[in-house]
Scaffold this active site. Structure first.
Site, short mmCIF file in Angstrom:
data_model
loop_
_atom_site.label_atom_id
_atom_site.label_comp_id
_atom_site.label_asym_id
_atom_site.label_seq_id
_atom_site.Cartn_x
_atom_site.Cartn_y
_atom_site.Cartn_z
CG ASN A 131 2.47 -50.07 -38.92
OD1 ASN A 131 2.21 -51.22 -38.58
ND2 ASN A 131 1.64 -49.60 -37.71
CD GLU A 132 -1.98 -51.31 -38.44
OE1 GLU A 132 -2.26 -50.07 -37.22
OE2 GLU A 132 -2.14 -52.43 -37.67
CG ASN A 186 0.57 -54.99 -39.02
OD1 ASN A 186 1.44 -55.16 -39.11
ND2 ASN A 186 0.69 -53.24 -38.42
CE1 TYR A 192 -7.66 -53.56 -31.75
CE2 TYR A 192 -5.92 -54.50 -33.23
CZ TYR A 192 -6.24 -53.48 -32.35
OH TYR A 192 -5.47 -52.83 -31.47
#
Length: 227
Positions: A131-132, A186, A192
């Protein structure tokens, strides 16, 4: 020792252009990411809280759950089976890649254990390998461990699909989008950066850049903290 395990039969596949299919029928996936914690309880939740979470997930009409970002309680996997959820289960390989050899070995062990412990759950259709991880920068060494994790999954369970969740700034030309069966973003328009109106445009642009690869949105939206 005696262990009893329930299991079920189903067939699924995914198309880069037409989406997810369950038992031969188109089955669009709409769901949530789920953490197994509560305020003032942390991970010390009981079956009561697991059941409450599943009830809330069903109430909003979700049919898929991403168990983010770690191995979760066996009881909740059972709930996913009983409630007909499509599950993405993943290991906690998150954000910053630790290049130590011991860290690589830990990742491989966690990948193996996630599969061996949960192989019989029919709800699981996707094994998540990271993840990321692009947040901390990309490197050939990181690509290599991701390839190794993908290979572990394929060796232990060729019946399911591998997937990775990438942060929204990741370019589709990155190897991070070309290692697993399915890729995901994501993406937080309206939080953001940007506005919610840009979400659809973002999805269309990225899909058009890698039309041959199944692409999902694994996290999205704007923050909603209750004060």
């Amino acid at each position: 020792d005696v262990i009893t395990a329930n299991f079920g039969f189903r067939d699924f596949n995914i198309s880069a252009s037409e989406g997810f299919f369950l038992n031969g029928t188109a089955y669009p996936l709409h769901g949530v990411c789920r953490h197994q914690d509560r305020e003032n309880m942390g991970w010390a939740i009981t079956k009561k809280e697991h059941i409450e979470d599943m009830a809330l997930i069903r109430e909003i009409g979700a049919n898929t759950i991403r168990l983010a970002h770690y191995q979760q309680a066996p009881f909740f996997y059972d709930l996913c089976d009983r409630n007909g959820m499509v599950v993405w289960a993943e290991i906690p390989f998150i954000s910053i890649y630790d290049e130590r050899e011991e860290a690589d070995e830990n990742l491989k062990q966690q990948m193996q254990e996630l599969i061996l412990q949960n192989y019989n759950h029919p709800s699981i259709c996707f094994w998540g390998i990271a993840n990321e991880v692009g947040i901390g920068g990309e490197s050939e060494k990181m690509y290599q461990i991701l390839r190794e994790l993908n290979q572990i999954v394929k060796k232990l369970d060729s019946s399911r699909l591998t997937v990775i969740a990438n942060i929204g700034m990741t370019k589709t030309t990155s190897p991070l989008f070309h290692i697993t069966d399915v890729t995901a973003y994501n993406e937080y328009k309206g939080w953001y950066e940007g506005t919610m109106d840009e979400h659809g445009v973002f999805c269309d642009e990225r899909h058009n850049e890698i039309p041959e690869i199944p692409l999902a949105i694994s996290e999205y939206g704007a923050e909603g903290i209750l004060s």
